[in-house]
Design a protein around this motif. Sequence first.
Motif, PDB file in Angstrom:
ATOM      1  N   ARG A 134      35.970  21.983 -42.707  1.00 51.73           N
ATOM      2  CA  ARG A 134      34.913  22.665 -41.927  1.00 51.73           C
ATOM      3  C   ARG A 134      33.577  22.634 -42.662  1.00 51.73           C
ATOM      4  NH1 ARG A 134      38.364  27.810 -39.425  1.00 51.73           N
ATOM      5  NH2 ARG A 134      39.887  26.504 -38.359  1.00 51.73           N
ATOM      6  N   ARG A 135      33.628  22.698 -43.973  1.00 54.10           N
ATOM      7  CA  ARG A 135      32.375  22.580 -44.745  1.00 54.10           C
ATOM      8  C   ARG A 135      31.801  21.170 -44.599  1.00 54.10           C
ATOM      9  NH1 ARG A 135      32.749  23.373 -51.121  1.00 54.10           N
ATOM     10  NH2 ARG A 135      33.691  21.315 -50.860  1.00 54.10           N
ATOM     11  N   GLY A 136      32.687  20.158 -44.578  1.00 54.09           N
ATOM     12  CA  GLY A 136      32.240  18.783 -44.345  1.00 54.09           C
ATOM     13  C   GLY A 136      31.693  18.582 -42.944  1.00 54.09           C
ATOM     14  N   ARG A 137      32.243  19.307 -41.976  1.00 52.52           N
ATOM     15  CA  ARG A 137      31.746  19.257 -40.597  1.00 52.52           C
ATOM     16  C   ARG A 137      30.326  19.800 -40.507  1.00 52.52           C
ATOM     17  NH1 ARG A 137      35.656  22.288 -36.660  1.00 52.52           N
ATOM     18  NH2 ARG A 137      37.126  20.767 -37.511  1.00 52.52           N
ATOM     19  N   LEU A 138      30.021  20.792 -41.328  1.00 52.09           N
ATOM     20  CA  LEU A 138      28.666  21.356 -41.376  1.00 52.09           C
ATOM     21  C   LEU A 138      27.671  20.328 -41.909  1.00 52.09           C
ATOM     22  CD1 LEU A 138      27.026  24.008 -40.965  1.00 52.09           C
ATOM     23  CD2 LEU A 138      27.526  24.566 -43.330  1.00 52.09           C
ATOM     24  N   GLY A 140      28.159  16.902 -41.802  1.00 51.44           N
ATOM     25  CA  GLY A 140      28.101  15.791 -40.868  1.00 51.44           C
ATOM     26  C   GLY A 140      28.188  14.456 -41.576  1.00 51.44           C
ATOM     27  N   PRO A 141      28.299  13.362 -40.801  1.00 55.55           N
ATOM     28  CA  PRO A 141      28.341  12.031 -41.424  1.00 55.55           C
ATOM     29  C   PRO A 141      27.023  11.681 -42.087  1.00 55.55           C
ATOM     30  CG  PRO A 141      28.294  11.872 -39.022  1.00 55.55           C
ATOM     31  CD  PRO A 141      28.430  13.314 -39.347  1.00 55.55           C
ATOM     32  N   LYS A 142      27.076  11.468 -43.397  1.00 56.25           N
ATOM     33  CA  LYS A 142      25.888  11.154 -44.219  1.00 56.25           C
ATOM     34  C   LYS A 142      24.820  12.250 -44.129  1.00 56.25           C
ATOM     35  CE  LYS A 142      26.575   6.164 -43.868  1.00 56.25           C
ATOM     36  NZ  LYS A 142      25.976   4.877 -43.455  1.00 56.25           N
ATOM     37  N   GLY A 143      25.254  13.493 -43.916  1.00 60.29           N
ATOM     38  CA  GLY A 143      24.329  14.636 -43.887  1.00 60.29           C
ATOM     39  C   GLY A 143      23.473  14.716 -42.640  1.00 60.29           C
ATOM     40  N   SER A 144      23.871  14.035 -41.542  1.00 58.04           N
ATOM     41  CA  SER A 144      23.046  14.000 -40.320  1.00 58.04           C
ATOM     42  C   SER A 144      23.018  15.348 -39.610  1.00 58.04           C
ATOM     43  CB  SER A 144      23.569  12.926 -39.371  1.00 58.04           C
ATOM     44  OG  SER A 144      24.924  13.172 -39.065  1.00 58.04           O
ATOM     45  N   THR A 145      24.157  16.048 -39.568  1.00 55.40           N
ATOM     46  CA  THR A 145      24.219  17.358 -38.894  1.00 55.40           C
ATOM     47  C   THR A 145      23.335  18.370 -39.616  1.00 55.40           C
ATOM     48  OG1 THR A 145      26.499  16.868 -38.269  1.00 55.40           O
ATOM     49  CG2 THR A 145      25.791  19.134 -38.033  1.00 55.40           C
ATOM     50  N   LYS A 174      18.043  33.285 -39.259  1.00 53.06           N
ATOM     51  CA  LYS A 174      18.982  33.941 -38.345  1.00 53.06           C
ATOM     52  C   LYS A 174      19.841  32.902 -37.626  1.00 53.06           C
ATOM     53  CE  LYS A 174      19.005  37.220 -34.504  1.00 53.06           C
ATOM     54  NZ  LYS A 174      18.167  37.938 -33.518  1.00 53.06           N
ATOM     55  N   GLU A 175      19.218  31.809 -37.186  1.00 53.99           N
ATOM     56  CA  GLU A 175      19.947  30.744 -36.499  1.00 53.99           C
ATOM     57  C   GLU A 175      20.889  30.010 -37.459  1.00 53.99           C
ATOM     58  OE1 GLU A 175      19.988  30.260 -33.363  1.00 53.99           O
ATOM     59  OE2 GLU A 175      18.328  31.558 -32.758  1.00 53.99           O
ATOM     60  N   VAL A 176      20.431  29.790 -38.693  1.00 56.12           N
ATOM     61  CA  VAL A 176      21.254  29.090 -39.690  1.00 56.12           C
ATOM     62  C   VAL A 176      22.526  29.877 -39.976  1.00 56.12           C
ATOM     63  CG1 VAL A 176      21.370  28.356 -42.110  1.00 56.12           C
ATOM     64  CG2 VAL A 176      19.351  27.838 -40.768  1.00 56.12           C
ATOM     65  N   ARG A 177      22.387  31.183 -40.159  1.00 60.29           N
ATOM     66  CA  ARG A 177      23.560  32.030 -40.434  1.00 60.29           C
ATOM     67  C   ARG A 177      24.556  31.969 -39.280  1.00 60.29           C
ATOM     68  NH1 ARG A 177      25.745  36.341 -43.304  1.00 60.29           N
ATOM     69  NH2 ARG A 177      24.244  36.142 -44.981  1.00 60.29           N
ATOM     70  N   LYS A 178      24.047  31.996 -38.052  1.00 64.28           N
ATOM     71  CA  LYS A 178      24.934  31.956 -36.875  1.00 64.28           C
ATOM     72  C   LYS A 178      25.695  30.633 -36.824  1.00 64.28           C
ATOM     73  CE  LYS A 178      24.880  32.388 -31.831  1.00 64.28           C
ATOM     74  NZ  LYS A 178      25.630  31.156 -31.563  1.00 64.28           N
ATOM     75  N   VAL A 179      24.993  29.530 -37.061  1.00 67.10           N
ATOM     76  CA  VAL A 179      25.625  28.199 -37.001  1.00 67.10           C
ATOM     77  C   VAL A 179      26.688  28.064 -38.091  1.00 67.10           C
ATOM     78  CG1 VAL A 179      25.232  25.720 -37.238  1.00 67.10           C
ATOM     79  CG2 VAL A 179      23.624  27.111 -35.945  1.00 67.10           C
ATOM     80  N   VAL A 180      26.372  28.527 -39.303  1.00 72.15           N
ATOM     81  CA  VAL A 180      27.303  28.402 -40.446  1.00 72.15           C
ATOM     82  C   VAL A 180      28.565  29.220 -40.192  1.00 72.15           C
ATOM     83  CG1 VAL A 180      27.629  28.936 -42.895  1.00 72.15           C
ATOM     84  CG2 VAL A 180      25.525  27.845 -42.135  1.00 72.15           C
ATOM     85  N   LEU A 181      28.406  30.447 -39.727  1.00 72.02           N
ATOM     86  CA  LEU A 181      29.567  31.308 -39.475  1.00 72.02           C
ATOM     87  C   LEU A 181      30.421  30.777 -38.325  1.00 72.02           C
ATOM     88  CD1 LEU A 181      27.981  34.853 -39.905  1.00 72.02           C
ATOM     89  CD2 LEU A 181      29.386  33.624 -41.541  1.00 72.02           C
ATOM     90  N   ASP A 182      29.769  30.226 -37.287  1.00 73.53           N
ATOM     91  CA  ASP A 182      30.515  29.651 -36.162  1.00 73.53           C
ATOM     92  C   ASP A 182      31.292  28.414 -36.592  1.00 73.53           C
ATOM     93  OD1 ASP A 182      29.656  31.595 -34.497  1.00 73.53           O
ATOM     94  OD2 ASP A 182      28.235  30.382 -33.362  1.00 73.53           O
ATOM     95  N   THR A 183      30.703  27.629 -37.486  1.00 72.96           N
ATOM     96  CA  THR A 183      31.396  26.425 -37.980  1.00 72.96           C
ATOM     97  C   THR A 183      32.648  26.814 -38.753  1.00 72.96           C
ATOM     98  OG1 THR A 183      29.258  25.322 -38.155  1.00 72.96           O
ATOM     99  CG2 THR A 183      31.103  24.291 -39.296  1.00 72.96           C
ATOM    100  N   LYS A 185      34.365  29.349 -38.141  1.00 76.04           N
ATOM    101  CA  LYS A 185      35.307  29.885 -37.145  1.00 76.04           C
ATOM    102  C   LYS A 185      35.829  28.790 -36.214  1.00 76.04           C
ATOM    103  CE  LYS A 185      33.177  34.449 -37.030  1.00 76.04           C
ATOM    104  NZ  LYS A 185      32.308  35.340 -36.228  1.00 76.04           N
ATOM    105  N   ASN A 186      35.649  27.529 -36.620  1.00 77.39           N
ATOM    106  CA  ASN A 186      36.154  26.351 -35.890  1.00 77.39           C
ATOM    107  C   ASN A 186      35.393  26.098 -34.593  1.00 77.39           C
ATOM    108  OD1 ASN A 186      37.778  24.117 -35.768  1.00 77.39           O
ATOM    109  ND2 ASN A 186      39.444  25.143 -34.711  1.00 77.39           N
ATOM    110  N   ILE A 187      34.094  26.389 -34.578  1.00 77.47           N
ATOM    111  CA  ILE A 187      33.215  26.011 -33.465  1.00 77.47           C
ATOM    112  C   ILE A 187      32.282  24.921 -33.997  1.00 77.47           C
ATOM    113  CG2 ILE A 187      31.422  26.783 -31.873  1.00 77.47           C
ATOM    114  CD1 ILE A 187      32.716  29.611 -32.122  1.00 77.47           C
ATOM    115  N   HIS A 188      32.317  23.761 -33.379  1.00 74.84           N
ATOM    116  CA  HIS A 188      31.566  22.615 -33.908  1.00 74.84           C
ATOM    117  C   HIS A 188      30.065  22.890 -33.870  1.00 74.84           C
ATOM    118  CE1 HIS A 188      30.476  18.465 -34.741  1.00 74.84           C
ATOM    119  NE2 HIS A 188      31.749  18.267 -35.067  1.00 74.84           N
TER     120      HIS A 188
END
Length: 354
Positions: A134-138, A140-145, A174-183, A185-188
Motif C-alpha cells: 500500500r505504501r508502494g501504491r501511494l 505509484g510507478p516511478k513515483g507518478s502517483t 488536509k487533502e494529502v492526509r485524507k489521500v494517505v489515510l485512504d490508501t 485503508k485499501n482505497i486506491h
Amino acid sequence: TVDESELLTVPDGWKEPAFTREDNPKGLLEESSFATLFPKYREAYLKECWPLVQKALSEHFVNATLDLIEGSMTVTTTKKTFDPYAIIRARDLIKLLARSVPFEQAVRILQDDVACDIIKIGSLVRKRDTFIKRRGRLLGPKGSTLKALELLTNCYIMVQGNTVSALGPFSGLKEVRKVVLDTMKNIHPIYNIKTLMIKRELSKDPVLRSQSWERFLPKFKRKNLKKRKEPKKKNTKKEYTPFPPPQPESQIDKELASGEYFLKERQKKRKQVQEIKAKQADAVKKRQEERNKAFIPPKEKPVVKTKKASTEKKIDVEAIKEKVKNAKKKKLGALPVEEVKLKMAADEKKKKKK
C-alpha cells in the motif's frame, strides 16, 4: 448592501501582513527550546547543510545546535527573538530534516503561508507485506502517483519509512492526509486524484464557488466486497418468557419422594451395596456376551436348488416333419453340372424361337 458570498471568500492576491519587531518590541520573557533525534544515516547530510540551517534560523533570532555524539538537534530562542511562533517553525524544521526532507524544501516552513504535517502510517496496517504494497501504491510507478498528488495539492510529499512528511499550504495538507489515510485503508489514490482534479477545475469558475459541488464529484462504490462467512453452528435465541424456569429438585426432595429419607443408615448402606452388586453383575454379563461372540458360528447361506428343465411341454412331431420337408426342397449352394447343362440348353431353345 454587500453580498454574503463575497464576505466568505478571500479576495485574490490578499496576504496577511508580516509579523515585525514593532508588533512585539519587548521580545519574549523566557527562553524556549525543542530537541529531536535523527537516524545515523542522516548524520553526513546534516553536517554539510547545518551552516545553512543556522543562517536561516539566525534571521529569526533562533539558535540551532547539532550534537553528533548524542544524535540530536536542538533549537532555542534568544533575547532578540520577537516572534513567539518562530520557535515552533524551527521545531518543525528540525523534524523535517530528521525525516529525510532535503534542506531546500524544509526551509520553506519558516514562511508564513507554509505548514507541515507528519502522518504516521506504520500502525495503520497489521501485516508488513500489505503495508509495503500500500505504501508502494501511494508512490505509484516511478513515483507518478506521488507527483500527481504534489501538483494537485501544491505540497511537497516525502514517503520515508513509517511516516509521510508533507509541506505546503493548509488546504493542500488536509487533502494529502485524507489521500494517505485512504490508501492505507485499501482505497486506491487514483479515485481521490480524480476528485481533486474536478475540484481544481470547479474552483476556477466564480459562479460555482458558492454552490455545492456534490453533483459534479464522482461517487465510487466498492464492488469486490468479501462476504462474511456464516458460522456452521447458529445460535438461535429462545423465546423470551417473563417467568423463571422451574427450580430443580434437591437430593432431599428426591429421597422424600422415593421414601429413602425415612430409612435407617443400615438399610441405606444395604441398598447401596445391592445397587453396586447389580451394576457389577450387568457388567460381567455384558463382558461374557462379548467374549462368547467369537465362538458363535456364522450363519451359512441356504443352498439354492437348480430347477430342472420341465418336460411337461408336449413336442409337436408333425410340425417338425414339415420343417424338414421344406428344408429338403430348398437347394443350397451351387447346382450340379447336369442341371446346369440342361438349363443352358433350355435357354438356347427359347432364343431360337424368338
